[in-house]
Write a protein that holds these residues in place. Structure first.
Motif, PDB file in Angstrom:
ATOM      1  N   MET A 432       0.804  -1.222   0.000  1.00  0.00           N
ATOM      2  CA  MET A 432       0.000   0.000   0.000  1.00  0.00           C
ATOM      3  C   MET A 432       0.833   1.266   0.000  1.00  0.00           C
ATOM      4  O   MET A 432       0.291   2.364  -0.119  1.00  0.00           O
ATOM      5  CB  MET A 432      -0.934  -0.002   1.216  1.00  0.00           C
ATOM      6  CG  MET A 432      -2.133  -0.921   1.080  1.00  0.00           C
ATOM      7  SD  MET A 432      -3.267  -0.417  -0.242  1.00  0.00           S
ATOM      8  CE  MET A 432      -3.981   1.073   0.479  1.00  0.00           C
ATOM      9  N   VAL A 436      -1.936   3.968  -2.724  1.00  0.00           N
ATOM     10  CA  VAL A 436      -3.019   4.885  -2.358  1.00  0.00           C
ATOM     11  C   VAL A 436      -3.217   5.892  -3.489  1.00  0.00           C
ATOM     12  O   VAL A 436      -2.251   6.554  -3.916  1.00  0.00           O
ATOM     13  CB  VAL A 436      -2.693   5.621  -1.040  1.00  0.00           C
ATOM     14  CG1 VAL A 436      -3.772   6.654  -0.729  1.00  0.00           C
ATOM     15  CG2 VAL A 436      -2.569   4.625   0.101  1.00  0.00           C
ATOM     16  N   ALA A 444      -6.222  10.217   5.945  1.00  0.00           N
ATOM     17  CA  ALA A 444      -6.917   9.051   5.412  1.00  0.00           C
ATOM     18  C   ALA A 444      -5.941   8.121   4.712  1.00  0.00           C
ATOM     19  O   ALA A 444      -6.029   6.894   4.833  1.00  0.00           O
ATOM     20  CB  ALA A 444      -8.020   9.493   4.445  1.00  0.00           C
ATOM     21  N   ALA A 448      -5.132   4.231   5.622  1.00  0.00           N
ATOM     22  CA  ALA A 448      -5.331   3.189   4.615  1.00  0.00           C
ATOM     23  C   ALA A 448      -4.085   2.337   4.440  1.00  0.00           C
ATOM     24  O   ALA A 448      -4.178   1.135   4.159  1.00  0.00           O
ATOM     25  CB  ALA A 448      -5.722   3.817   3.284  1.00  0.00           C
ATOM     26  N   ARG A 449      -2.925   2.948   4.605  1.00  0.00           N
ATOM     27  CA  ARG A 449      -1.678   2.187   4.488  1.00  0.00           C
ATOM     28  C   ARG A 449      -1.438   1.279   5.692  1.00  0.00           C
ATOM     29  O   ARG A 449      -0.625   0.356   5.624  1.00  0.00           O
ATOM     30  CB  ARG A 449      -0.494   3.147   4.335  1.00  0.00           C
ATOM     31  CG  ARG A 449      -0.478   3.914   3.019  1.00  0.00           C
ATOM     32  CD  ARG A 449       0.831   4.677   2.848  1.00  0.00           C
ATOM     33  NE  ARG A 449       0.825   5.453   1.608  1.00  0.00           N
ATOM     34  CZ  ARG A 449       0.546   6.756   1.552  1.00  0.00           C
ATOM     35  NH1 ARG A 449       0.262   7.417   2.679  1.00  0.00           N
ATOM     36  NH2 ARG A 449       0.557   7.393   0.399  1.00  0.00           N
ATOM     37  N   ALA A 455      -8.547   1.320   5.893  1.00  0.00           N
ATOM     38  CA  ALA A 455      -8.784   1.741   4.502  1.00  0.00           C
ATOM     39  C   ALA A 455     -10.274   1.823   4.209  1.00  0.00           C
ATOM     40  O   ALA A 455     -10.728   2.726   3.502  1.00  0.00           O
ATOM     41  CB  ALA A 455      -8.099   0.771   3.549  1.00  0.00           C
ATOM     42  N   ALA A 458     -11.456   4.974   5.733  1.00  0.00           N
ATOM     43  CA  ALA A 458     -10.985   6.118   4.962  1.00  0.00           C
ATOM     44  C   ALA A 458     -11.786   6.283   3.672  1.00  0.00           C
ATOM     45  O   ALA A 458     -12.014   7.412   3.216  1.00  0.00           O
ATOM     46  CB  ALA A 458      -9.498   5.967   4.649  1.00  0.00           C
ATOM     47  N   ALA A 459     -12.211   5.178   3.097  1.00  0.00           N
ATOM     48  CA  ALA A 459     -12.948   5.236   1.826  1.00  0.00           C
ATOM     49  C   ALA A 459     -14.288   5.951   1.968  1.00  0.00           C
ATOM     50  O   ALA A 459     -14.806   6.509   0.993  1.00  0.00           O
ATOM     51  CB  ALA A 459     -13.164   3.819   1.290  1.00  0.00           C
ATOM     52  N   LEU A 470      -9.654   3.535  -3.661  1.00  0.00           N
ATOM     53  CA  LEU A 470      -8.860   3.266  -2.457  1.00  0.00           C
ATOM     54  C   LEU A 470      -9.185   1.886  -1.893  1.00  0.00           C
ATOM     55  O   LEU A 470      -8.277   1.116  -1.541  1.00  0.00           O
ATOM     56  CB  LEU A 470      -9.128   4.349  -1.409  1.00  0.00           C
ATOM     57  CG  LEU A 470      -8.443   4.153  -0.050  1.00  0.00           C
ATOM     58  CD1 LEU A 470      -6.925   4.151  -0.219  1.00  0.00           C
ATOM     59  CD2 LEU A 470      -8.874   5.254   0.922  1.00  0.00           C
ATOM     60  N   LEU A 471     -10.473   1.575  -1.830  1.00  0.00           N
ATOM     61  CA  LEU A 471     -10.879   0.287  -1.262  1.00  0.00           C
ATOM     62  C   LEU A 471     -10.436  -0.868  -2.153  1.00  0.00           C
ATOM     63  O   LEU A 471      -9.997  -1.915  -1.651  1.00  0.00           O
ATOM     64  CB  LEU A 471     -12.403   0.261  -1.082  1.00  0.00           C
ATOM     65  CG  LEU A 471     -12.962  -0.868  -0.210  1.00  0.00           C
ATOM     66  CD1 LEU A 471     -12.296  -0.880   1.158  1.00  0.00           C
ATOM     67  CD2 LEU A 471     -14.478  -0.704  -0.057  1.00  0.00           C
ATOM     68  N   ALA A 474      -6.778  -1.407  -1.500  1.00  0.00           N
ATOM     69  CA  ALA A 474      -6.555  -2.044  -0.197  1.00  0.00           C
ATOM     70  C   ALA A 474      -6.915  -3.527  -0.246  1.00  0.00           C
ATOM     71  O   ALA A 474      -6.203  -4.366   0.325  1.00  0.00           O
ATOM     72  CB  ALA A 474      -7.376  -1.327   0.873  1.00  0.00           C
TER      73      ALA A 474
END
Length: 535
Positions: A432, A436, A444, A448-449, A455, A458-459, A470-471, A474
């Motif tokens: 990740m 991202v 965020a 996510a990382r 993540a 954050a999405a 992003l999702l 992840a």
């Protein structure tokens, strides 16, 4: 594979009474696994009803396992002293009472206390069940089949747990899942005194309370440390807990060496077959414990399934494991058990390699097939190692040996979750680093990382299109981490198979083994006493 029979002597065969007794023993076995599998379904419901915080939810889930791991050894040895049937019935009554307390808990604290009592009670049941089976089934072939039935009941409970739990939660309040124990425990309390034999070690001595406290002080910090490392990574509190557990463990061993009637007879470890069986089983259970965690996360957080749907997808793995449990004793009666175990572990290797072909989002069938094959491949090891451990101990120490086997499995799973979970996290974070999407805010992106759940959170805080990207990134990263862990686990399983052949090759097919020359005089004395008692 049974060290409790002298060479050339035909062991007594179990009759109808013993097999009916096995059915009675199957009831609490089924309940223990049901209690584990239904809680995950009930957790969102009870958390909302009781207003449990995230920390309280964690303790509701974990306190059960902590108490089981901490008390297995004490209760197993206590059963040898006061009687295994007596301890089983006491534990069953306490488990039923704790189930009612959990069902009608009015606060998170009350539920945590009830779950703790369930764990303490469950720790009386597990070694008592296995020790009674070893007393009822002296013939190695019958004993292997009985242990296979016992383990299959545990797998069956895990398989039907999501179905039963989903049905109850669909019609009743969350506490109904804990009341499953009542109709299961009542037949045990009624029929147990009639059908189950009583056995306790002659001249076993009194239970050493300081040893019991030291065993608890050893196991609880170690399990806590491992779980903390799995959830949060290596930190100060995990290291302190681990060091404390090791220090108490050293004190425990020193005390056992000085006692005439120790809580754990360290002489059991002089038996080479027992040492080898425990070692290989610990490694394999650790590996599959970590894989099971990652597969469960994949089904729910990558594939987006509900806990109930994820549980149903895992039913094939339990079905195949039951088949493996039932087939293993028959194979070990004809083939060297080391080769049966090694063959199963190589089958597990194939299943683990199949996991590497599961790609999000359409990888559910491949994932389930791979996991089912891998899980089933460990069945011979589970049944035969348990029989080796229990059969290697003299009859008066069957409870302690059973507890040792159960504790070994609990610790193995805990370590596997920590080690393989940490490896998965490291691979995920590495993947990740540059995955991202641009445009995701710094906070965020940092979350996510860190992990897949972060993540997902954050999405929801960014525009829909960006959140989807992003999702997806992840989920792909987590799937990649699962593939890496599966390869590592597959290589490990090949090594375990080699280890099993090297260490267990001298164990003859069921009924053909003589007492291990390394077992020491105490074990050989137990064999002679057992033979004399049957005459």
């Amino acid at each position: 594979m049974n060290a409790n029979v002298t060479a050339g002597e035909a062991p007594p065969r179990a009759g109808r009474r013993e097999w009916i007794g096995l059915v009675v023993l199957a009831l609490p076995t089924l309940l223990l696994s049901l209690d584990i599998s239904v809680l995950n379904l009930a957790l969102p419901h009870l958390s909302a009803a009781l207003g449990a915080t995230s920390t309280e939810q964690l303790w509701i889930v974990d306190i059960y396992g902590f108490m089981i791991a901490g008390f297995l050894l004490t209760w197993g040895t206590l059963g040898d002293r006061i009687g295994r049937r007596k301890l089983l019935l006491i534990g069953a009554a306490c488990f039923g009472a704790a189930s009612v307390a959990a069902a009608y808990a009015s606060s998170p604290e009350m539920l945590i206390a009830a779950r703790a009592l369930l764990g303490v009670s469950g720790a009386t049941l597990m070694p008592s069940l296995l020790a009674l089976i070893s007393n009822m089934f002296k013939d190695p072939k019958q004993q292997g089949l009985a242990i296979g039935v016992w383990m299959s009941c545990f797998m069956g409970g895990m398989a039907i747990g999501p179905v039963v739990g989903g049905a109850l939660l669909g019609s009743f309040w969350w506490g109904s899942v804990f009341l499953i124990g009542l109709p299961v425990m009542l037949p045990l309390l009624i029929l147990g005194p009639v059908l189950l034999p009583e056995y306790k070690a002659p001249e076993a001595g009194r239970l050493d309370l300081l040893s019991a406290l030291l065993s608890l002080a050893t196991l609880l910090p170690v399990v806590y440390s491992v779980k903390t490392i799995a959830a949060e990574g290596v930190g100060a509190k995990a290291i302190v807990a681990l060091l404390a557990g090791i220090a108490f463990g050293v004190a425990f061993v020193v005390r056992q060496r000085r006692l005439e009637h120790p809580l754990l007879d360290l002489g059991l470890f002089r038996n080479r077959a027992l040492r080898a069986a425990l070692g290989v089983a610990l490694l394999a259970s650790a590996t599959m414990g970590g894989i099971t965690l990652l597969v469960s996360i994949y089904l729910q957080q990558v594939a987006g399934l509900s806990p109930l749907a994820a549980g149903l997808w895992l039913v094939p793995s339990f079905v195949l494991a039951i088949i493996g449990n039932m087939a293993a004793p028959g194979l070990a009666a004809r083939i060297n058990p080391a080769f049966v175990i090694a063959g199963g572990l190589l089958v597990t290797t194939v299943g683990l390699l199949l996991l590497t072909q599961a790609n999000s989002p359409g990888g559910i069938p491949v994932l389930v097939a791979g996991y089912a094959i891998a899980f089933a491949g460990t069945s011979p090891l589970g049944v035969l190692s348990t029989q080796l451990v229990v059969g290697s101990a003299p009859p008066e120490k069957a409870g302690a040996a059973s507890a040792l086997s159960e504790t070994n499995g609990e610790l193995g799973i805990a370590f596997g979750v920590a080690v393989l979970g940490s490896l998965s996290t490291a691979v995920y974070q590495s993947r990740m680093t540059d995955a991202v999407p641009s445009g995701v805010p710094g906070t965020a992106a940092e979350g996510a990382r860190d992990s897949l759940p972060a993540a997902a959170d954050a999405a929801t805080s960014v525009p829909a299109d960006l959140g989807t990207q992003l999702l997806d990134a992840a989920r792909d990263a987590f799937a990649g981490s699962l593939h890496v862990v599966a390869v590592v686990a597959a290589v490990a399983m090949v090594l375990y198979a080699i280890l099993a052949v090297v260490l267990l090759r001298e164990v003859a097919p069921a009924g053909g083994a003589e007492p291990d020359a390394e077992a020491g005089p105490d074990s050989r004395a137990g064999v002679q006493e057992d033979a004399a008692a049957r005459r």
